[in-house]
Structure formats: structure tokens, C-alpha cells
Scaffold this active site. Structure first.
Site, short mmCIF file in Angstrom:
data_model
loop_
_atom_site.label_atom_id
_atom_site.label_comp_id
_atom_site.label_asym_id
_atom_site.label_seq_id
_atom_site.Cartn_x
_atom_site.Cartn_y
_atom_site.Cartn_z
CE1 TYR A 143 -3.86 2.30 0.68
CE2 TYR A 143 -2.45 3.29 2.35
CZ TYR A 143 -3.59 3.33 1.57
OH TYR A 143 -4.46 4.39 1.66
CG ASP A 238 5.85 3.37 0.75
OD1 ASP A 238 6.18 3.92 1.83
OD2 ASP A 238 4.67 3.25 0.39
CE LYS A 266 1.79 5.93 8.42
NZ LYS A 266 0.56 5.50 7.80
N1 HOZ Z 1 -3.88 2.69 6.11
C1 HOZ Z 1 -3.30 2.96 7.36
C2 HOZ Z 1 -2.42 1.89 7.86
N2 HOZ Z 1 -1.78 1.11 6.92
C3 HOZ Z 1 -4.33 3.28 8.39
C4 HOZ Z 1 -4.38 4.72 8.59
C5 HOZ Z 1 -5.35 5.16 9.67
O1 HOZ Z 1 -6.46 4.67 9.75
O2 HOZ Z 1 -4.97 6.02 10.42
#
Ligand code: HOZ
Length: 428
Positions: A143, A238, A266
Site C-alpha cells: 500500500y 516506500d 508520518k
Molecule cells: N492505512 C493505514 C495503515 N496502513 C491506516 C491509517 C489510519 O487509519 O490512520
């Protein structure tokens, strides 16, 4: 136990799609009511009903030293009185860029953005602009955020919700995204031959964290590197989850492989909305205003986000033993979980590296999306809720990695192992 969360979820659904601002949070794949969080400190989350949890999400990575880490909180407070955004350059942005470059040797130039999605989206634009090619290759179950090009066989929430085709992504965009199974180097080589001279970039999570935690097999990343060199394709790592967690230089350093471009998210904002993409000068100089590959943002290099991330990364750099402590804690947890899982007799796989770890209830090694998806995810649901009832907050999907933070004590880890032992007795 979750009364206020239930009420808030009811209310949230009246004004927010599905009641959440990011799909995995809705607990769709594990069922039940998502918990609404009031506060967090150190290793613990506290929900609006007053329940306390040992946190294994760490805001999906960034809380490496725990929540509300005092130096970061103070830095944010001190900066906030000077305004929250200028839309003009600051010295802080230079310090942040210099710090990252000092920690990641093959990055010469780095551009700040506001999220990992933006970072990955921009990195493939750079790759396309630099190579003059259109296609990218990604791996099933990886992802890279929610930009159109990446929503093909994606992991994380797309896998959690079992969405096969994302409406709104045009066929043209989807056709430019080639996919292979993670860890299948031969399939990548075949695709590269079929599309010779067409692939701008291969983008990969070096250690995958969006189908649970999945490690690269020996030779996989090395093979991608070699293939990219032969084909004039850029290799993009990534490192949104891996960066500054698996090592100060991220997965590149831990696994000893140089990517051409690297993306962050983040983590580099200590939980504030930040991302970045960087790489060698000859590639990054295509980025505007140096070159014509356009990319921009008012909140890029935001001073609050910069000071938060700069503070966290500086501490990690000055005190490298902190990451070592975190890795040791993860190894301790892994060993304890092994003991109770083995004793339970249920088939399982624990994949882990550094401070990323996950359990798949599987009879076979979990090395790609297909093996992750064929694990007993019904059992994972029961395990998730049994752990939650015992005060342990795991990611609410088997298609996510757990992230440890260094505020976790060995007592917390023992409590987690004990909770697993009890949970398995309850659910098996
Ligand atoms: N897609 C995010 C983790 N792989 C989750 C992000 C979230 O819900 O804060």
C-alpha cells in the site's frame, strides 16, 4: 464498556462517511464498535469510556518513543506561538532536510509534503518525468497511499474491505500500473521483459506492513535493484513505515540496498501530517522549480510538523541505543508470543523485523498477499476482540503490521503475552 464510543460512532456516521476519516479505523473486518480515543500517553491509549489499552499501533508507526513524548510536545508548544503556517520558507525546513540527508546517505535532495500518499504519488511522477516512461510496477498487498495509480491490488484498507476494483480510478491509470506478487522476482523479470522500455519505476515497501508484516526473501530486493539497473527503471523504496524505525537509515540501511528514490510519511512528523520524497541529485533535480516536474503545497514544510519531526529524528540520531532497545523489546515479545502460541497448538506465523511484527494464523509461511489472505482471518477477529477486552489494542485488521514503541515496559510486554495466552484459551 464501550457505551460512549458506541454513541460517538452512531453520531459520527451522520456526518462522516462510515463514521471514520480512514477506513481501517471503522473495525469493519473485525466487527464491533471502533473505539473513540480521548488521549494517549507513553505506551497507552485511553478511550472515551475511560478504558486504558497497551497500544500496538503507535499511530501506524510514528510514535517510536511513545505518545505525547515530552521533548516533541514542548517543541510544538514553543513553535505554535510563532503561528502555525506561513506558506513561505523557513530555516526549519533546511534543518530538517539536512538532518534526513545526514541519516540517509543516498539522499542528496529531499522535498517535504504533507502525507505518505503525497510522497509516493510525487515520487512516481518524478520517475515518469525523469525516465519519460509511463508504467509503474507495484506489488500485490503493498500500500502506497490512496493516489489512483496505487489502488490496484492494494493492501491495508483496500485488502481489509476486500475491494477488488476501486470505482473512480480510470482504466487508463489502472493500465499503467503493473502488479506482481511480493517476493516473486521471476514474475517481475517476466513483466519487465514484456514491457521493455516502458516501466518508469518499481515501487516497493522493503519490509511490507500493509498485509501484516511480511519480510523480503533473501535476494528479492537485491534482484529488483539489479533489474532496475539493467532496465533503466528507478527503484522506489516506500519507507513510510520502515524509515527511521528499522534503523536510522531505514530499510535501505538495515537491508543494505540503495533505492533511487525513497518516500517517507508520518514518522518524520512524529505523528504530525508530513511526508517527503528524496533521492540522488541527478533524479531529484527534475522537481520544480529546479525542473519541470511540478509538485507543490501550502502546508509542505509546515513549521509545526517540521519541529515535531526534527525533534524526534534528532533524538533518535543522538541516542541510537533507543532503536536498539525497541528492537530488543520486540524480540522479547516475539519469543513470549511464540511460547504461548506454540502451547495453544494453533497454527500460526509470526513475521517480524526491528519493531514491526504481526501474527497470521496460518499453516504455511506468509510471504505475500495470497498467503496472508489465506490465513485464518476469522480467528484473527476473535483474537483481536479478546485482546481488546484484556486491554491490548492491536491493529483492527490482519492486513496491518503492529508497531512497537519504546515507552512499552517489559511489564507491558509480559501483560501482552499473558493476554494472548488467555485469549487463545478463550477463543480456540
Ligand atoms: N492505512 C493505514 C495503515 N496502513 C491506516 C491509517 C489510519 O487509519 O490512520
Amino acid at each position: 464498556m464501550y457505551q460512549k464510543s458506541k454513541e460517538l460512532f452512531e453520531r459520527a456516521q451522520q456526518s462522516i462517511p462510515g463514521g471514520v476519516n480512514s477506513p481501517v479505523r471503522a473495525f469493519k473486518s473485525v466487527g464491533g464498535t471502533p473505539l473513540f480515543i480521548e488521549k494517549a500517553k507513553g505506551a497507552y491509549l485511553y478511550d472515551v469510556d475511560g478504558n486504558k489499552y497497551i497500544d500496538y499501533i503507535a499511530s501506524w508507526g510514528p510514535m517510536i518513543l511513545g505518545h505525547a513524548y515530552e521533548p516533541v510536545v514542548k517543541a510544538i508548544q514553543d513553535q505554535a506561538v510563532y503561528s502555525t503556517s506561513y506558506g513561505a520558507p523557513t530555516e526549519l525546513e533546511i534543518k530538517m532536510a539536512e538532518l534526513i540527508i545526514s541519516m540517509v546517505p543516498n539522499v542528496d535532495l529531499i522535498r517535504m509534503v504533507s502525507s505518505g500518499t503525497e510522497a509516493c504519488m510525487s515520487a512516481i511522477r518524478v520517475a515518469r518525468g525523469y525516465t519519460g516512461r509511463n508504467k509503474i510496477l507495484k506489488f500485490e498487498g503493498c500500500y502506497h497511499g490512496h493516489a489512483d495509480s496505487f489502488l490496484v491490488k492494494a493492501g491495508s484498507g483496500v485488502a481489509t474491505l476486500n475491494i477488488q476494483t476501486v470505482p473512480g480510478v480510470t482504466a487508463g491509470t489502472a493500465n499503467d500500473t503493473l502488479t506482481c506478487a511480493y517476493n516473486d522476482l521471476e514474475a517481475v523479470e517476466r513483466l519487465a521483459q514484456q514491457h521493455k522500455g516502458e516501466i518508469a519505476a518499481i515501487i516497493v515497501e522493503p519490509v511490507a506492513g500493509n498485509m501484516g508484516c511480511i519480510l523480503p526473501k533473501a535476494g528479492f530486493l537485491e534482484g529488483l535493484r539489479k533489474l532496475c539497473d539493467e532496465e533503466g527503471t528507478l527503484l522506489i523504496f516506500d519507507e513510510v513505515m520502515n524509515g527511521f524505525r528499522l534503523g536510522l537509515g531505514g530499510a535501505q540501511e538495515k537491508l543494505g540496498i540503495d533505492a533511487d528514490l525513497v518516500t517517507y510519511g508520518k514518522v518524520i512528523g512524529a505523528g504530525m501530517p508530513v511526508g517527503a520524497f528524496g533521492g540522488k541529485k541527478h533524479i531529484m533535480q527534475v522537481v520544480a522549480p529546479l525542473g519541470n516536474v511540478y509538485q507543490a503545497g501550502t502546508l509542505s514544510g509546515n513549521p509545526i510538523a517540521m519541529i515535531a519531526g526534527y525533534t524526534l529524528l534528532s533524538i533518535l540520531k543522538e541516542q541510537p541505543q533507543l532503536l536498539k532497545e525497541l528492537d530488543d523489546k520486540t524480540a522479547y515479545l516475539k519469543n513470549g508470543l511464540d511460547k504461548v502460541l506454540l502451547a495453544s497448538g494453533t497454527p500460526y506465523v509470526i513475521n517480524y523485523l526491528g519493531s514491526m511484527i504481526s501474527i497470521h494464523f496460518s499453516t504455511q509461511p506468509v510471504t505475500d498477499f495470497a498467503t496472508a489472505a489465506s490465513a485464518d482471518n476469522e480467528l484473527f477477529k476473535k483474537y483481536f476482540h479478546a485482546m481488546l477486552r484484556r486491554g491490548v489494542y492491536l491493529p483492527p485488521s490482519a492486513f496491518e503490521s503492529w508497531f512497537l514503541n519504546n515507552a512499552l515496559s517489559y511489564e507491558d510486554l509480559d501483560a501482552t503475552i499473558k493476554a494472548t495466552e488467555e485469549s487463545l484459551k478463550e477463543i480456540l
